[in-house]
Design a protein around this motif. Sequence first.
Motif, PDB file in Angstrom:
ATOM      1  N   SER A 198       0.828  -1.209   0.000  1.00  0.00           N
ATOM      2  CA  SER A 198       0.000   0.000   0.000  1.00  0.00           C
ATOM      3  C   SER A 198       0.859   1.255   0.000  1.00  0.00           C
ATOM      4  O   SER A 198       0.565   2.237  -0.693  1.00  0.00           O
ATOM      5  N   THR A 199       1.966   1.233   0.749  1.00  0.00           N
ATOM      6  CA  THR A 199       2.877   2.384   0.780  1.00  0.00           C
ATOM      7  C   THR A 199       3.666   2.493  -0.516  1.00  0.00           C
ATOM      8  O   THR A 199       3.862   3.586  -1.055  1.00  0.00           O
ATOM      9  N   PHE A 200       4.120   1.351  -1.029  1.00  0.00           N
ATOM     10  CA  PHE A 200       4.901   1.359  -2.266  1.00  0.00           C
ATOM     11  C   PHE A 200       4.085   1.906  -3.441  1.00  0.00           C
ATOM     12  O   PHE A 200       4.594   2.679  -4.250  1.00  0.00           O
ATOM     13  N   HIS A 201       2.827   1.481  -3.536  1.00  0.00           N
ATOM     14  CA  HIS A 201       2.025   1.884  -4.691  1.00  0.00           C
ATOM     15  C   HIS A 201       1.677   3.378  -4.659  1.00  0.00           C
ATOM     16  O   HIS A 201       1.403   3.966  -5.704  1.00  0.00           O
ATOM     17  N   ASP A 235       3.107   3.474   8.948  1.00  0.00           N
ATOM     18  CA  ASP A 235       2.612   4.858   9.027  1.00  0.00           C
ATOM     19  C   ASP A 235       3.736   5.876   8.926  1.00  0.00           C
ATOM     20  O   ASP A 235       3.509   7.026   8.560  1.00  0.00           O
ATOM     21  N   ASN A 236       4.961   5.472   9.288  1.00  0.00           N
ATOM     22  CA  ASN A 236       6.096   6.404   9.278  1.00  0.00           C
ATOM     23  C   ASN A 236       6.988   6.254   8.050  1.00  0.00           C
ATOM     24  O   ASN A 236       8.045   6.881   7.984  1.00  0.00           O
ATOM     25  N   LEU A 237       6.576   5.433   7.081  1.00  0.00           N
ATOM     26  CA  LEU A 237       7.416   5.193   5.916  1.00  0.00           C
ATOM     27  C   LEU A 237       7.071   6.074   4.718  1.00  0.00           C
ATOM     28  O   LEU A 237       7.927   6.312   3.865  1.00  0.00           O
ATOM     29  N   ASN A 279      12.421  10.411  10.536  1.00  0.00           N
ATOM     30  CA  ASN A 279      11.297   9.470  10.566  1.00  0.00           C
ATOM     31  C   ASN A 279      11.764   8.024  10.685  1.00  0.00           C
ATOM     32  O   ASN A 279      11.108   7.211  11.346  1.00  0.00           O
ATOM     33  N   ILE A 280      12.866   7.698  10.047  1.00  0.00           N
ATOM     34  CA  ILE A 280      13.380   6.332  10.152  1.00  0.00           C
ATOM     35  C   ILE A 280      13.917   6.070  11.559  1.00  0.00           C
ATOM     36  O   ILE A 280      13.710   4.999  12.128  1.00  0.00           O
ATOM     37  N   GLU A 281      14.602   7.049  12.137  1.00  0.00           N
ATOM     38  CA  GLU A 281      15.091   6.893  13.512  1.00  0.00           C
ATOM     39  C   GLU A 281      13.941   6.765  14.496  1.00  0.00           C
ATOM     40  O   GLU A 281      14.062   6.086  15.519  1.00  0.00           O
ATOM     41  N   LYS A 282      12.821   7.419  14.194  1.00  0.00           N
ATOM     42  CA  LYS A 282      11.660   7.373  15.086  1.00  0.00           C
ATOM     43  C   LYS A 282      11.153   5.948  15.267  1.00  0.00           C
ATOM     44  O   LYS A 282      10.609   5.598  16.321  1.00  0.00           O
ATOM     45  N   VAL A 283      11.308   5.114  14.235  1.00  0.00           N
ATOM     46  CA  VAL A 283      10.849   3.726  14.323  1.00  0.00           C
ATOM     47  C   VAL A 283      12.012   2.765  14.545  1.00  0.00           C
ATOM     48  O   VAL A 283      11.913   1.572  14.267  1.00  0.00           O
ATOM     49  N   GLY A 284      13.144   3.300  15.058  1.00  0.00           N
ATOM     50  CA  GLY A 284      14.265   2.446  15.425  1.00  0.00           C
ATOM     51  C   GLY A 284      15.075   1.929  14.264  1.00  0.00           C
ATOM     52  O   GLY A 284      15.761   0.904  14.399  1.00  0.00           O
ATOM     53  N   GLU A 332       5.050  -7.642  -1.247  1.00  0.00           N
ATOM     54  CA  GLU A 332       4.309  -8.506  -0.325  1.00  0.00           C
ATOM     55  C   GLU A 332       4.952  -8.559   1.066  1.00  0.00           C
ATOM     56  O   GLU A 332       4.384  -9.136   1.998  1.00  0.00           O
ATOM     57  N   THR A 333       6.134  -7.976   1.231  1.00  0.00           N
ATOM     58  CA  THR A 333       6.823  -7.955   2.529  1.00  0.00           C
ATOM     59  C   THR A 333       5.946  -7.269   3.578  1.00  0.00           C
ATOM     60  O   THR A 333       5.396  -6.197   3.321  1.00  0.00           O
ATOM     61  N   GLU A 334       5.831  -7.874   4.756  1.00  0.00           N
ATOM     62  CA  GLU A 334       4.961  -7.341   5.798  1.00  0.00           C
ATOM     63  C   GLU A 334       5.765  -6.632   6.885  1.00  0.00           C
ATOM     64  O   GLU A 334       6.849  -7.083   7.271  1.00  0.00           O
ATOM     65  N   VAL A 335       5.195  -5.516   7.366  1.00  0.00           N
ATOM     66  CA  VAL A 335       5.837  -4.691   8.396  1.00  0.00           C
ATOM     67  C   VAL A 335       4.767  -4.275   9.404  1.00  0.00           C
ATOM     68  O   VAL A 335       3.573  -4.215   9.077  1.00  0.00           O
ATOM     69  N   ASP A 336       5.188  -3.967  10.623  1.00  0.00           N
ATOM     70  CA  ASP A 336       4.270  -3.511  11.667  1.00  0.00           C
ATOM     71  C   ASP A 336       3.519  -2.253  11.226  1.00  0.00           C
ATOM     72  O   ASP A 336       4.067  -1.376  10.577  1.00  0.00           O
TER      73      ASP A 336
END
Length: 684
Positions: A366-369, A403-405, A519-524, A394-398
């Motif tokens: 959904s984010t990629f598209h 939301d932060n990507l 934003n990337i640091e925000k999610v570790g 198809e890779t799954e993420v939390d």
Amino acid sequence: MSNDPMLEMYVMESAQLTERLEDILIEGEQLGGFNSEHINEIFRIMHTIKGSAAMMEFTQISTLAHALEDMFFYIREHDDARPDWGEIADICLVACDFFKGEIGKISSGGRSDGDMSALLERCRAYVSILTGKTARPDASPLVAPAPAERAHASAESGGTGYRLRIFFDDGCKMENIRAYQIVNSLIDVAHSIQTTPPDLLEDCSDEIIAAGVTIDLHTDLSAENLKKVIADALFVKKFELTQLEQTAEKPAEKPAAKTSKAKKKAGQPAVEAEAPPVAEAPPVQVGAPAAPVEIKQSFINVNVEKLDKLMDLMGEIVISVSMVVSSPDLNGLQLDNFEKAASQLLKNTNELQEIIMSVRMIPISSTFHKMNRIVRDTSKKLGKEVELVILGEETEVDKNIIDNLSDPLMHIIRNSLDHGLEDTREERIAAGKTAVGHIVLEARNSGSDVIISCTDDGRGLNRDRILEKAMRNGLLTRPEYEYTDKEIYQFIMLPGFSTNEQVTELSGRGVGMDVVKRNIEKVGGTALLDSTPGKGMTVTIRIPLTLAILASIEIKVGKNYYLIPTLNIREAFKPKREDIIVDPDGNEMIMFRGECYSIVRMHRLFRVQTDVVNFEDGIMIMIEDEGRMAGVFADQMVSEQQAVVKPIPSFITERIGQIHGISGCTIMGNGNIDLIIDVKSLTQ
């Protein structure tokens, strides 16, 4: 947003429809035109957006959706139409932006008051060109007929008469509104409609739960097609479809009754049909009624806050189980049955933890598209031909990470388009490349992490130019010859750093890549850049699968225990005295694979008493963050842990402030609290 369940459902469904609409438009434009399947789906989406908005009295959205629906209706019904697909895609994508903006206002508790007059006029003007006539003056939103106007029609109305009886899923809520939406979806294919209960906009949910909703209609659709329409509706549990006998009416014997205008069909005048009271002239079934059709819903919508609470509770359960199983009161006891039961409990707890984590995982597709739209709009503004290639969608993420990507990926792709790719086809061909630029967006799993990379085949980064700008800005902390290429490339991710001398609509302010980093640091996670001059650039993002549970290594310093995220550990080994270097200022460093790195003694950093002070007696752990490395010296490595991350309690941070080198804490099975090492602060 208010707690109005109807409004929440409207926002959710409208957002999903708008997102799907945008995907279809991008796909159609990439194919050079829209096929009949695309046109029909866009028409259905516009019709649903229009009807839902009209029902909720969001006139701006309804009016614009109606105008777009008219456009696609004409294209669908006229094979001789010669549409300009590029112009249509432009109009519809701008409309998507308008819809998203209005939905955002509504979800934030605001009003839908955006100005769509210019876009509406553009749409009408194009419809006028498409049809060869002036635009239709009546552009008021079409809404479902008022309940009083829905009357059961006789055979004079035309079409076949059917009776639908629909039941909804238990607990789906707002049964009357769901019934209203189904009726609204049937208006365009029905000559006349009557419902029981008669007024679905009144609160009649209890009545529908008990007896279902009954819809009597005359339509030219076949029974099979009518079944498909109902089967596609949300939350329909089952329905019954019965054909009605079409009997001739006797006007002289019939009492006065309300009339209902039949819906105008293309090229046909409206038909006036009188409707007898159903009680006096009940419809006669033809043959046996059809067997109820059971529809099983495979998905349900769950509020993210509930999933967050569930994950927190799961973390507490993991801690509680560990405290029971590792209780010091059990030391020295021979408890075979207890150990078997504890082993089974741990197994079940781990499985439950994995399932709860998987519920929160959603595909990154959904984010990629969404990036298709960014590439399309930006390439048009820059006048560049670009193709976006998506791999591993198809890779799954939390969910929280997803939301932060969006923002980081958007800035990375814009940066590649504006800075990376060559300006003209001729420039690319002269460099031995294809005329069309390529950006590859890829996601893949790597252990407990997800790696996302964005690669372009453009010019690559200019090392000397970046270094010169860093020197002018006073960013260098050591001689320039000591910096590696990767360290120099990382400068462009600092706040306010940009190699563009002129500020444009897309770049030059030095905020884009800074947003990526924050934003990337925000999610570790971490973001690294690599580049080959003349070949292109790659931005690699490494993020954990989930934020709630941290894969880590437990270390011991004196009597204290700390956790280091596994993601940041490069290697651990027993240091040798000959690898240790001490400079004239007393700073300790270690030679590791031909490079020299600083050493952080944990007992000195946290002022912990320990007997392990000689390097030969302890363990050296090489940690890494964003290409920067350091050696952490501790007494020993204890074990691998799955830690439930907790923030440092506020009553501590309020008194002593943020603790340098510590990012959080966790409760271990023995009841002790382990502190989580902040690798970023140690490597800096």
